[in-house]
Enzyme design. Structure first.
Site, mmCIF file in Angstrom:
data_model
loop_
_atom_site.group_PDB
_atom_site.id
_atom_site.type_symbol
_atom_site.label_atom_id
_atom_site.label_comp_id
_atom_site.label_asym_id
_atom_site.label_seq_id
_atom_site.Cartn_x
_atom_site.Cartn_y
_atom_site.Cartn_z
ATOM 1 N N ASP A 1 0.862 -1.173 0.000
ATOM 2 C CA ASP A 1 0.000 0.000 0.000
ATOM 3 C C ASP A 1 0.905 1.232 0.000
ATOM 4 O O ASP A 1 1.997 1.201 0.557
ATOM 5 C CB ASP A 1 -0.908 -0.004 1.232
ATOM 6 C CG ASP A 1 -1.902 1.139 1.223
ATOM 7 O OD1 ASP A 1 -2.361 1.541 0.133
ATOM 8 O OD2 ASP A 1 -2.224 1.641 2.315
ATOM 9 N N ASP B 1 0.171 4.781 1.013
ATOM 10 C CA ASP B 1 0.155 5.643 2.187
ATOM 11 C C ASP B 1 0.162 4.835 3.473
ATOM 12 O O ASP B 1 -0.651 3.949 3.678
ATOM 13 C CB ASP B 1 -1.059 6.578 2.147
ATOM 14 C CG ASP B 1 -0.865 7.779 3.044
ATOM 15 O OD1 ASP B 1 0.291 8.183 3.265
ATOM 16 O OD2 ASP B 1 -1.867 8.320 3.534
ATOM 17 N N THR C 1 -2.992 1.396 -4.148
ATOM 18 C CA THR C 1 -3.556 2.483 -3.363
ATOM 19 C C THR C 1 -5.028 2.661 -3.687
ATOM 20 O O THR C 1 -5.487 2.252 -4.758
ATOM 21 C CB THR C 1 -2.804 3.806 -3.636
ATOM 22 O OG1 THR C 1 -3.313 4.816 -2.779
ATOM 23 C CG2 THR C 1 -2.921 4.237 -5.086
#
Length: 110
Positions: free
Chosen positions: A10, A12, A102
């Site tokens: 991922d 963030d 994301t």
């Protein structure tokens, strides 16, 4: 024991920290639309912007609102930083064996 064939990271919170920039974009967006920022932030993390916006705005306004939020996010990239050791980790892995994922849009991810 099986070795993983590919690892999905991922963006963030795993590869980078963009919390400040994301929250500032949502703050500007909610102020412009009369939405309580704390209420929105309580449901926005880890979701597509379009899905969060759909919870707060009527359907005819959503497409333009998503474009507006995308522009706000792209205009504020100053304090987005790679998390510690990310560069070393990614360069140690074969490029064909990992991918970044994301809930955000591709332009912002890149």
């Amino acid at each position: 024991m099986h070795k993983p064939r590919i690892i999905f990271f991922d963006i963030d919170g795993t590869l980078v920290d963009s919390t400040g920039a994301v929250e500032r974009a949502w703050q500007a967006f909610t102020a412009a639309h009369g939405i309580d920022v704390d209420t929105l932030l309580s449901v926005s993390h880890g979701r597509r912007s379009a899905d969060t916006i759909a919870d707060f705005l009527p359907e005819p306004e959503r497409e333009a609102a998503v474009a507006e939020l995308d522009a706000l996010e792209l205009a504020d990239l100053d304090d987005i930083v790679a998390l510690p050791a990310v560069a070393e980790l990614l360069t140690s892995l074969p490029r064909s064996r990992w991918a970044a994922v994301t809930s955000g849009n591709r332009v912002l991810m890149e």
